[in-house]
Write a protein that holds these residues in place. Structure first.
Motif, PDB file in Angstrom:
ATOM      1  N   ASP A  92       0.816  -1.356  -0.103  1.00 25.91           N
ATOM      2  CA  ASP A  92      -0.020   0.075  -0.013  1.00 25.91           C
ATOM      3  C   ASP A  92       0.789   1.452  -0.161  1.00 25.91           C
ATOM      4  OD1 ASP A  92       0.536  -1.244   2.584  1.00 25.91           O
ATOM      5  OD2 ASP A  92      -0.465   0.588   3.405  1.00 25.91           O
ATOM      6  N   VAL A  93       1.973   1.361   0.411  1.00 21.94           N
ATOM      7  CA  VAL A  93       2.887   2.397   0.649  1.00 21.94           C
ATOM      8  C   VAL A  93       4.012   2.495  -0.482  1.00 21.94           C
ATOM      9  CG1 VAL A  93       2.379   2.953   2.968  1.00 21.94           C
ATOM     10  CG2 VAL A  93       4.474   1.521   2.252  1.00 21.94           C
ATOM     11  N   LYS A  94       3.649   1.457  -1.566  1.00 21.25           N
ATOM     12  CA  LYS A  94       4.868   1.193  -2.637  1.00 21.25           C
ATOM     13  C   LYS A  94       6.173   1.103  -2.065  1.00 21.25           C
ATOM     14  CE  LYS A  94       2.184   3.817  -5.971  1.00 21.25           C
ATOM     15  NZ  LYS A  94       0.863   3.804  -5.330  1.00 21.25           N
ATOM     16  N   TYR A  95       6.088   0.340  -0.850  1.00 16.83           N
ATOM     17  CA  TYR A  95       7.686  -0.216  -0.390  1.00 16.83           C
ATOM     18  C   TYR A  95       8.493   1.015   0.127  1.00 16.83           C
ATOM     19  CZ  TYR A  95       5.741  -4.352  -2.687  1.00 16.83           C
ATOM     20  OH  TYR A  95       4.828  -5.500  -3.043  1.00 16.83           O
ATOM     21  N   ARG A  96       7.862   2.213   0.230  1.00  8.94           N
ATOM     22  CA  ARG A  96       8.773   3.222   0.488  1.00  8.94           C
ATOM     23  C   ARG A  96       9.562   2.989   1.723  1.00  8.94           C
ATOM     24  NH1 ARG A  96       3.714   6.128   1.739  1.00  8.94           N
ATOM     25  NH2 ARG A  96       3.475   6.141   4.090  1.00  8.94           N
ATOM     26  N   PRO A  97      10.654   3.550   1.817  1.00  4.17           N
ATOM     27  CA  PRO A  97      11.823   3.214   2.973  1.00  4.17           C
ATOM     28  C   PRO A  97      11.183   4.170   4.257  1.00  4.17           C
ATOM     29  CG  PRO A  97      13.030   3.984   1.250  1.00  4.17           C
ATOM     30  CD  PRO A  97      11.496   4.248   0.791  1.00  4.17           C
ATOM     31  N   GLY A  98      11.451   3.316   5.425  1.00  3.48           N
ATOM     32  CA  GLY A  98      11.220   4.003   6.667  1.00  3.48           C
ATOM     33  C   GLY A  98      12.509   4.072   7.467  1.00  3.48           C
ATOM     34  N   PHE A  99      12.656   4.345   8.581  1.00  4.02           N
ATOM     35  CA  PHE A  99      13.965   4.436   9.350  1.00  4.02           C
ATOM     36  C   PHE A  99      13.706   3.842  10.650  1.00  4.02           C
ATOM     37  CE2 PHE A  99      13.857   7.807   6.032  1.00  4.02           C
ATOM     38  CZ  PHE A  99      15.291   7.888   5.899  1.00  4.02           C
ATOM     39  N   TRP A 100      14.920   3.211  10.992  1.00  2.00           N
ATOM     40  CA  TRP A 100      15.002   2.650  12.465  1.00  2.00           C
ATOM     41  C   TRP A 100      16.509   2.736  12.774  1.00  2.00           C
ATOM     42  CZ3 TRP A 100      17.344  -2.733  13.391  1.00  2.00           C
ATOM     43  CH2 TRP A 100      17.333  -3.120  14.846  1.00  2.00           C
ATOM     44  N   ASN A 101      16.680   3.381  14.013  1.00  2.00           N
ATOM     45  CA  ASN A 101      17.975   3.649  14.717  1.00  2.00           C
ATOM     46  C   ASN A 101      18.800   4.664  13.566  1.00  2.00           C
ATOM     47  OD1 ASN A 101      17.522   2.466  16.823  1.00  2.00           O
ATOM     48  ND2 ASN A 101      18.279   0.488  16.464  1.00  2.00           N
ATOM     49  N   GLY A 102      18.145   5.441  12.652  1.00  3.26           N
ATOM     50  CA  GLY A 102      18.970   6.250  11.961  1.00  3.26           C
ATOM     51  C   GLY A 102      19.081   5.851  10.671  1.00  3.26           C
ATOM     52  N   ARG A 103      18.665   4.585  10.286  1.00  2.05           N
ATOM     53  CA  ARG A 103      19.166   4.143   9.005  1.00  2.05           C
ATOM     54  C   ARG A 103      17.920   3.702   8.154  1.00  2.05           C
ATOM     55  NH1 ARG A 103      20.239  -1.456  11.266  1.00  2.05           N
ATOM     56  NH2 ARG A 103      18.862  -3.039  10.059  1.00  2.05           N
ATOM     57  N   PRO A 104      18.041   4.072   6.792  1.00  5.99           N
ATOM     58  CA  PRO A 104      16.671   3.686   6.108  1.00  5.99           C
ATOM     59  C   PRO A 104      16.281   2.107   5.855  1.00  5.99           C
ATOM     60  CG  PRO A 104      18.471   4.321   4.561  1.00  5.99           C
ATOM     61  CD  PRO A 104      18.927   4.535   6.137  1.00  5.99           C
ATOM     62  N   ILE A 105      15.291   1.557   5.919  1.00  2.00           N
ATOM     63  CA  ILE A 105      14.847   0.258   5.600  1.00  2.00           C
ATOM     64  C   ILE A 105      13.593   0.157   4.698  1.00  2.00           C
ATOM     65  CG2 ILE A 105      14.166  -1.842   6.594  1.00  2.00           C
ATOM     66  CD1 ILE A 105      15.163  -1.018   9.156  1.00  2.00           C
ATOM     67  N   LYS A 106      13.661  -0.436   3.654  1.00  2.00           N
ATOM     68  CA  LYS A 106      12.607  -0.584   2.667  1.00  2.00           C
ATOM     69  C   LYS A 106      11.365  -1.357   3.499  1.00  2.00           C
ATOM     70  CE  LYS A 106      11.712  -2.219  -2.150  1.00  2.00           C
ATOM     71  NZ  LYS A 106      12.042  -2.833  -3.139  1.00  2.00           N
TER      72      LYS A 106
END
Length: 442
Positions: free
Chosen positions: A203-217
């Protein structure tokens, strides 16, 4: 000098029904209630009001929910209803006209607004904050994490999309923070759940999020790989057999997550699957199972099936039995089809008589029972790493990677002296039964 502060903290009662996904919703509401200074009551008498988190998936669950609401009204009188059945407000209002509020699934704000209206929020600076991991219904050593809500499928036997809406993926950073907090609190096993785990991030087109300052798809593979960094068991449930699952199996083969997958195949006959509007067919499923096992030979596959779906012929049922023999699934659950109010399958022609459904269920489970017995016999003499769920006088009840809590069999450990819930140890399998194993120390 000690100053004693008299403070009567209001208490809220809670009844939680349904699947682990509903339990996850309950944990969030309990955490919010506790965070706002309320206490959780364990009986009707001490409760200022009672919240009932309902299930509405099948008719028996609806009746169980209605009975729970009735009991709460009789015993307490002040009741807020939430959850799946709350989406079908007319069903509840036809039976009860004296509820404080009726809200749907994931309606945390509406539930809290109703609580505030009838039991004002406490205002006391001496109340401790809840722990970072929140309030949980599961034992201390394992926890469920819901990664999305809703579903994009339109299976004819299911009303989840009408109750919970289309797929909404949680931000991956929020999931990882919840997982990290749980591990820090002592959790040894994370069980990932949703209505359609494989579709996470669509639903979000696999856009990256962030955890501990690093991007995660925001996709299933990236989530699984990130969770593997936490150093605990990670188990995936409700995984549809899409091609992207192959990458998940690769992580299992590498030992990064548990080689266990729960896949709701539901049936094997192409016409029945089409009538169910399932997103896969039996031939592809067999190919995929064989492919997964070639990648990860230790893979444990669990699934659920429905027998007696409208129009199911004896020949089509036999196709399902043939599939069982060929697939050699490790863990299997089966249900007879029953009408669900609002499901489109209710109006399909050629409804199967109840006695035929029950007969097919018995035949189905007889086949699977033989498969299970043979598989477990092959475990005798092997050494398994297990997680202890329960300790009593004669045995400790434990599980290996091959067993999910509450739905699969167990490994019973002899001479449990000194063991505690949450312990992890290696044991040698000595004996097997239809669905359980027995072991002693390695």
């Amino acid at each position: 000098m000690t100053v004693k502060i008299d403070y009567d903290i209001p208490k809220i009662g809670f009844i939680s029904l349904g699947c682990p996904k509903a339990s996850s919703d309950t944990e969030k509401m309990l955490s919010q209630i506790k965070a706002e200074g309320y206490e959780i009551a364990n009986n009707y008498k001490d409760s200022e009001l009672v919240i009932v988190n309902t299930c509405g998936f099948i008719d028996s669950a609806v009746e169980e929910s209605l009975d729970a609401i009735s009991e709460a009204l009789d015993e307490n009188g002040k009741v807020i209803v939430t959850g799946c059945l709350g989406e079908r407000k007319e069903v509840i209002e036809a039976r009860f006209d004296n509820l404080l509020a009726i809200t749907g699934s994931e309606s945390y704000k509406e539930v809290m607004a109703a609580v505030h209206l009838h039991v004002p929020k406490p205002n006391n600076p001496y109340i401790d904050l809840i722990p970072a991991q929140g309030i949980r219904l599961t034992p201390k050593h394992y926890a469920y994490i819901k990664i999305s809500e809703g579903c994009n499928h339109k299976c004819t036997f299911c009303i989840i999309p009408s109750m919970r809406g289309k797929l909404i993926s949680r931000p991956i950073g929020d999931i990882m923070q919840e997982a990290e907090n749980l591990v820090k609190s002592g959790v040894s096993e994370l069980i990932i759940i949703s209505q359609d785990t494989s579709a996470y991030g669509v639903d979000v087109k696999y856009r990256p999020g962030f955890w501990n300052g690093r991007p995660i798809k925001t996709d299933l593979y990236s989530l699984a790989k990130s969770l593997s960094e936490l150093g605990v068991w990670v188990r995936f449930h409700y995984v549809y057999p899409y091609p992207n699952v192959d990458r998940l199996i690769e992580l299992m083969a590498s030992g990064l997550i548990l080689p266990y997958i729960d896949v709701p195949f539901q049936h094997a006959n192409p016409q029945i699957l089409k009538s169910m509007k399932r997103p896969a067919n039996a031939e592809n499923n067999l190919e995929r199972i064989n492919g997964w096992r070639s990648i990860c030979p230790d893979l444990i596959i669990r699934s659920t099936f429905i027998v007696g779906f409208p129009g199911e012929t004896e020949e089509q049922f036999n196709d399902l039995l043939d599939f069982l023999h060929l697939a050699q699934l490790d863990r299997v659950g089966c249900f007879t089809y029953s009408d669900v109010d609002g499901a489109t399958a209710n109006v399909l022609n050629n409804q199967v008589p109840e006695d035929v459904k029950r007969g097919r269920l018995d035949r189905f489970m007889t086949v699977q029972n033989e498969i299970s017995k043979k598989k477990l016999i092959n475990k005798i003499g092997s050494v398994q790493t297990v997680l202890v769920d329960e300790v009593n006088g004669k045995f400790a009840k434990a599980r290996s990677y091959a067993n999910a809590p509450e739905i699969d069999g167990n490994i019973f450990l002899e001479n449990p002296e000194g063991l505690e819930v949450g312990d992890m140890l290696d044991v040698k399998i000595k004996h097997s039964e239809d669905y359980d194993l027995y072991a002693g120390p390695n």
